[in-house]
Design a protein around this motif. Structure first.
Motif, PDB file in Angstrom:
ATOM      1  N   GLN A 116      54.234  56.884  44.941  1.00 55.62           N
ATOM      2  CA  GLN A 116      53.949  56.691  46.219  1.00 55.62           C
ATOM      3  C   GLN A 116      54.287  58.072  47.016  1.00 55.62           C
ATOM      4  OE1 GLN A 116      56.226  53.184  47.156  1.00 55.62           O
ATOM      5  NE2 GLN A 116      54.275  52.339  48.133  1.00 55.62           N
ATOM      6  N   ARG A 117      53.341  58.108  47.987  1.00 54.26           N
ATOM      7  CA  ARG A 117      53.607  59.339  48.741  1.00 54.26           C
ATOM      8  C   ARG A 117      54.059  58.812  50.254  1.00 54.26           C
ATOM      9  NH1 ARG A 117      53.779  60.700  44.615  1.00 54.26           N
ATOM     10  NH2 ARG A 117      52.463  62.458  43.377  1.00 54.26           N
ATOM     11  N   ARG A 118      55.397  59.088  50.579  1.00 53.60           N
ATOM     12  CA  ARG A 118      55.727  58.318  51.874  1.00 53.60           C
ATOM     13  C   ARG A 118      56.227  59.367  52.762  1.00 53.60           C
ATOM     14  NH1 ARG A 118      54.578  53.509  52.988  1.00 53.60           N
ATOM     15  NH2 ARG A 118      56.686  53.106  54.097  1.00 53.60           N
ATOM     16  N   PRO A 119      56.136  59.098  54.087  1.00 51.15           N
ATOM     17  CA  PRO A 119      56.692  59.920  55.146  1.00 51.15           C
ATOM     18  C   PRO A 119      57.848  60.063  55.180  1.00 51.15           C
ATOM     19  CG  PRO A 119      55.871  57.854  56.094  1.00 51.15           C
ATOM     20  CD  PRO A 119      55.429  57.848  54.674  1.00 51.15           C
ATOM     21  N   PHE A 120      58.371  61.112  55.999  1.00 51.13           N
ATOM     22  CA  PHE A 120      59.733  61.368  56.156  1.00 51.13           C
ATOM     23  C   PHE A 120      60.274  60.465  57.601  1.00 51.13           C
ATOM     24  CE2 PHE A 120      58.831  65.047  53.640  1.00 51.13           C
ATOM     25  CZ  PHE A 120      59.928  65.182  52.828  1.00 51.13           C
ATOM     26  N   GLY A 121      59.357  60.076  58.498  1.00 46.16           N
ATOM     27  CA  GLY A 121      59.813  59.343  59.449  1.00 46.16           C
ATOM     28  C   GLY A 121      59.208  60.261  60.623  1.00 46.16           C
ATOM     29  N   VAL A 122      60.262  61.071  61.533  1.00 44.66           N
ATOM     30  CA  VAL A 122      60.148  61.870  62.547  1.00 44.66           C
ATOM     31  C   VAL A 122      60.205  63.128  62.127  1.00 44.66           C
ATOM     32  CG1 VAL A 122      60.813  62.427  64.806  1.00 44.66           C
ATOM     33  CG2 VAL A 122      60.981  60.188  64.064  1.00 44.66           C
ATOM     34  N   VAL A 123      59.181  63.949  62.411  1.00 46.68           N
ATOM     35  CA  VAL A 123      59.127  65.519  61.802  1.00 46.68           C
ATOM     36  C   VAL A 123      59.294  66.280  63.389  1.00 46.68           C
ATOM     37  CG1 VAL A 123      57.859  67.480  61.204  1.00 46.68           C
ATOM     38  CG2 VAL A 123      57.684  65.211  60.094  1.00 46.68           C
ATOM     39  N   ALA A 124      60.442  67.258  63.396  1.00 46.45           N
ATOM     40  CA  ALA A 124      60.690  68.248  64.224  1.00 46.45           C
ATOM     41  C   ALA A 124      60.007  69.364  63.964  1.00 46.45           C
ATOM     42  CB  ALA A 124      62.219  68.497  64.497  1.00 46.45           C
ATOM     43  N   ALA A 125      59.181  69.977  64.847  1.00 48.21           N
ATOM     44  CA  ALA A 125      58.402  71.283  64.508  1.00 48.21           C
ATOM     45  C   ALA A 125      58.738  72.197  65.673  1.00 48.21           C
ATOM     46  CB  ALA A 125      56.911  70.846  64.710  1.00 48.21           C
ATOM     47  N   GLU A 158      39.571  65.765  55.495  1.00 48.25           N
ATOM     48  CA  GLU A 158      38.779  65.446  54.373  1.00 48.25           C
ATOM     49  C   GLU A 158      39.724  65.705  53.030  1.00 48.25           C
ATOM     50  OE1 GLU A 158      35.696  68.379  51.622  1.00 48.25           O
ATOM     51  OE2 GLU A 158      36.440  68.923  53.634  1.00 48.25           O
ATOM     52  N   HIS A 159      40.996  66.244  52.953  1.00 46.53           N
ATOM     53  CA  HIS A 159      41.591  66.253  51.920  1.00 46.53           C
ATOM     54  C   HIS A 159      42.777  65.298  51.920  1.00 46.53           C
ATOM     55  CE1 HIS A 159      39.302  69.937  51.699  1.00 46.53           C
ATOM     56  NE2 HIS A 159      39.490  70.026  50.530  1.00 46.53           N
ATOM     57  N   ALA A 160      43.057  64.623  53.016  1.00 44.08           N
ATOM     58  CA  ALA A 160      44.312  63.994  52.845  1.00 44.08           C
ATOM     59  C   ALA A 160      44.346  62.834  51.983  1.00 44.08           C
ATOM     60  CB  ALA A 160      44.879  63.400  54.414  1.00 44.08           C
ATOM     61  N   PRO A 161      43.218  61.929  51.858  1.00 43.70           N
ATOM     62  CA  PRO A 161      43.094  60.709  51.149  1.00 43.70           C
ATOM     63  C   PRO A 161      43.512  61.272  49.625  1.00 43.70           C
ATOM     64  CG  PRO A 161      41.288  60.987  52.527  1.00 43.70           C
ATOM     65  CD  PRO A 161      41.895  62.269  52.598  1.00 43.70           C
ATOM     66  N   ARG A 162      43.026  62.201  49.028  1.00 35.63           N
ATOM     67  CA  ARG A 162      43.182  62.741  47.949  1.00 35.63           C
ATOM     68  C   ARG A 162      44.896  63.088  47.708  1.00 35.63           C
ATOM     69  NH1 ARG A 162      40.430  67.021  43.377  1.00 35.63           N
ATOM     70  NH2 ARG A 162      42.238  66.668  41.832  1.00 35.63           N
ATOM     71  N   ALA A 163      45.372  63.828  48.692  1.00 34.34           N
ATOM     72  CA  ALA A 163      46.855  64.213  48.475  1.00 34.34           C
ATOM     73  C   ALA A 163      47.926  63.220  48.920  1.00 34.34           C
ATOM     74  CB  ALA A 163      47.054  65.346  49.689  1.00 34.34           C
ATOM     75  N   TYR A 164      47.550  62.172  49.563  1.00 35.83           N
ATOM     76  CA  TYR A 164      48.553  61.085  49.788  1.00 35.83           C
ATOM     77  C   TYR A 164      48.301  59.776  48.959  1.00 35.83           C
ATOM     78  CZ  TYR A 164      49.580  64.277  53.621  1.00 35.83           C
ATOM     79  OH  TYR A 164      49.953  65.550  54.439  1.00 35.83           O
ATOM     80  N   ALA A 165      47.244  59.710  48.148  1.00 36.76           N
ATOM     81  CA  ALA A 165      46.964  58.796  47.457  1.00 36.76           C
ATOM     82  C   ALA A 165      48.185  58.408  46.401  1.00 36.76           C
ATOM     83  CB  ALA A 165      45.798  58.721  46.507  1.00 36.76           C
ATOM     84  N   ASP A 166      48.360  56.960  46.118  1.00 35.38           N
ATOM     85  CA  ASP A 166      49.272  56.595  44.934  1.00 35.38           C
ATOM     86  C   ASP A 166      48.705  57.345  43.656  1.00 35.38           C
ATOM     87  OD1 ASP A 166      50.538  55.370  46.926  1.00 35.38           O
ATOM     88  OD2 ASP A 166      50.240  53.273  46.372  1.00 35.38           O
ATOM     89  N   ARG A 167      49.762  57.502  42.837  1.00 36.46           N
ATOM     90  CA  ARG A 167      49.375  57.702  41.357  1.00 36.46           C
ATOM     91  C   ARG A 167      49.823  56.943  40.525  1.00 36.46           C
ATOM     92  NH1 ARG A 167      49.508  62.170  44.507  1.00 36.46           N
ATOM     93  NH2 ARG A 167      48.507  64.104  44.108  1.00 36.46           N
TER      94      ARG A 167
END
Length: 468
Positions: free
Chosen positions: A117-126, A96-105
Motif C-alpha cells: 500500500q502507498r499510505r500518507p504520512f498524515g500532516v505534512v509541513a512545507a 493524471e499521474h497520481a492514480p498509478r503512483a499511489y495504486a496498491d501493488r
C-alpha cells in the motif's frame, strides 16, 4: 503582522498578513490532523477532482495572481505569469499521474500473497522560499494532498501574499502559517507533523533538519546550488544560445537555485565569449520596473540582498544590458559580468543569488572539471559542445543532480525528469514520479504461502524462518 513592501518601490506596502504564534501553529496542525483523517477516507478520484478544480480556479485568476506576485517579489510580470501557469500544469500533471503512483501493488504466487500500500504520512509541513513561492509550494501541496495528507505551508515572510490567496482556492485540508524562524520551528517540531518538505538556504535547512531529526520526522530537502556552465573547446557561439544563457543567469535577478552561476570557457576563446555574452545581454536584458513592458529583470528581493550583490561586483566588472531603474527607490542592481576573477573568490566559490556572474578561462578539461565540481553544492550544471555525444560523456562526470546540454534554461525542465541534487543540495526529487513518491510510505500486508488456509504445515520449525 508582516507587511510586505514592493522591492521595485520600497515605499509601497503591497499587503499584510498576520503572524502565526506557536499557539496558532498548534491549533492549525491539530485541525489539519483531524481533517486529514477524513480526507484520506475519500477515494483518490475524489481528491484528484478537488485538485483539478483548484487548478482551474488558479488558472482563471492568473492575471490577478501574477500581478500580486510581481509586486511582492520583484519578478517581472511575464515570469510571474509563467510561474502561475507552470503551477497549473503541474497540478494537472499530478491529477493524471497520481492514480498509478499511489495504486496498491499486489503479488499472489506460490510464495504467498503480498499487498504493498502507498499510505500518507498524515500532516505534512512545507517550508518554502520567496524566489519561486508558487511553484515551490505547489510541488509539495499537490502530491501531498493527492496522497491523502493534510498540509500546512509556511512561506517566506518576503513572499507571503500570493500563496496565501492560492491556498484558499483549494477545498482541501491545507492551511498557511506566517512568520519567521519561531513560527517555522513550531511547525517543523510539532508532534503531529509526519513529514517535512523544505526548500531554501543551507542555514534554514540545518535548522529544519535538526528539529525534524529530534523527532525522527522524515524530510525532503532542496538547498540550492552554485551551478557551473562549462563550454568545451568546440562550442558554437550562436545568438539564440547566448540569449538563453544570459537569461539563465539573470532571470529573477539571478535569485534562482538552478541559475547558471559560474561560466567556464577555454582560455583561447575567452575574449570571443565575453564579446558574444555582452552582445546577447544588450539584446535581451533590460532592468526596470517588473510591471513595465519590455523589462526582463527586476530588483533583488530586499535591501540586504542589494547590499550583498553590490559587494560582489568589482570596479572592473562589465555592466550588462539596459538599466532603467533607480537603486535609491527600489532594490535594483545593475547586472554584471566579472571576467577572470580568482577561483577562490566569493563570486565564484559561493552561491551569489544575485545578478552577478563570473566567467573564467580554463586550460584543460581536467582542470575545468575539478573547478566545476568544487564546493558543497551539487544541484545542476550545463555543458556546451557542437558534439552531443562528447557533451553527454563530459556531463557524466559532473557531480550534479541534473545537467543540461547546450542550454541552461529553466524552461528546459521537463516533468519527465526528476529534479534533485547531490552533495549538500538536498535529497529526494521534486517534479516527476519521484516527487510523488516522497509523500507516501509503503505499508505491506503479507500472507506467506505456508500459512494460508489449506496449506501444508511448514517443516523445519521456527529456525526455518528469519527472525522478525
Amino acid at each position: 503582522m508582516i507587511s510586505r513592501e514592493n522591492p521595485a518601490h520600497f515605499a509601497e506596502i503591497v499587503g499584510s498578513v498576520a503572524t502565526s504564534s506557536a499557539d496558532d501553529v498548534d491549533t492549525i496542525v491539530r485541525w489539519a490532523d483531524a481533517e486529514q483523517r477524513r480526507w484520506v477516507d475519500r477515494p483518490l478520484d475524489d481528491r484528484l477532482t478537488v485538485i483539478a478544480a483548484a487548478a482551474t480556479r488558479i488558472e482563471n485568476a492568473t492575471e490577478e495572481l501574477a500581478e500580486l506576485l510581481a509586486r511582492e517579489s520583484g519578478k517581472v510580470l511575464g515570469d510571474c505569469r509563467g510561474e502561475i501557469g507552470f503551477a497549473v500544469r503541474y497540478l494537472r500533471w499530478v491529477v493524471e499521474h497520481a492514480p498509478r503512483a499511489y495504486a496498491d501493488r499486489e503479488v499472489d504466487d506460490e510464495l504467498g500473497r503480498i499487498v504493498e500500500q502507498r499510505r500518507p504520512f498524515g500532516v505534512v509541513a512545507a517550508v518554502t522560499p520567496w524566489n519561486a513561492p508558487i511553484i515551490l509550494s505547489m510541488l509539495k501541496i499537490a502530491p501531498a494532498l493527492a496522497a491523502g495528507n493534510a498540509i500546512v505551508v509556511k512561506p517566506s515572510p518576503l513572499a507571503p501574499l500570493t500563496i496565501d490567496l492560492i491556498a484558499g482556492l483549494f477545498d482541501a485540508p491545507i492551511r498557511v502559517v506566517h512568520g519567521g524562524s519561531e513560527t517555522g520551528a513550531a511547525l517543523v517540531g510539532h508532534e503531529l507533523v509526519g513529514k517535512v518538505a523544505f526548500t531554501g538556504g543551507a542555514a534554514g535547512g540545518r535548522a529544519v533538519a535538526a528539529l525534524a531529526g529530534d523527532r525522527l520526522t522524515p524530510t525532503v530537502m532542496e538547498l540550492g546550488g552554485n551551478d557551473p556552465a562549462v563550454f568545451l573547446d568546440d562550442f558554437v557561439v550562436a545568438d539564440d544560445a547566448m540569449d538563453r544563457l544570459v537569461m539563465a543567469s539573470f532571470a529573477t535577478s539571478g535569485q534562482v537555485c538552478m541559475a547558471a552561476k559560474r561560466l567556464y570557457v577555454p582560455l583561447a576563446r575567452l575574449d570571443e565569449f565575453v564579446s558574444a555574452y555582452r552582445n546577447a545581454a544588450g539584446r535581451v536584458l533590460t532592468t526596470g520596473d517588473p510591471l513595465s513592458a519590455g523589462v526582463t529583470m527586476g530588483p533583488v528581493i530586499s535591501a540586504a540582498a542589494q547590499r550583498a550583490a553590490q559587494a560582489l561586483i568589482p570596479p572592473d566588472a562589465i555592466a550588462l544590458g539596459a538599466f532603467d531603474a533607480d537603486p535609491s527607490t527600489g532594490y535594483f542592481v545593475h547586472p554584471a559580468l566579472v571576467v577572470a576573477p580568482d577561483p577562490a573568490s566569493p563570486v565564484v566559490a559561493e552561491e551569489q543569488f544575485a545578478p552577478v556572474v563570473p566567467v573564467l578561462g580554463y586550460s584543460s578539461e581536467e582542470q575545468v572539471l575539478a573547478w566545476a565540481n568544487a564546493g558543497d553544492l551539487g544541484l545542476g550544471a550545463s555543458v556546451w559542445s557542437a558534439d552531443e555525444e562528447r557533451a553527454f560523456a563530459f556531463a557524466r562526470r559532473f557531480e550534479a543532480g541534473f545537467t543540461f546540454v547546450n542550454t541552461h534554461n529553466r524552461t528546459g525542465m521537463s516533468l519527465r525528469a526528476p529534479f534533485g541534487g547531490v552533495k549538500r543540495s538536498g535529497w529526494g526529487r521534486e517534479y516527476a514520479s519521484e516527487g510523488l513518491a516522497e509523500y507516501v510510505q509503503t505499508c505491506v500486508i503479507h500472507a506467506p504461502a505456508a500459512f494460508r488456509p489449506g496449506a501444508a504445515a511448514p517443516s523445519g520449525g521456527p529456525s526455518a524462518y528469519p527472525p522478525g
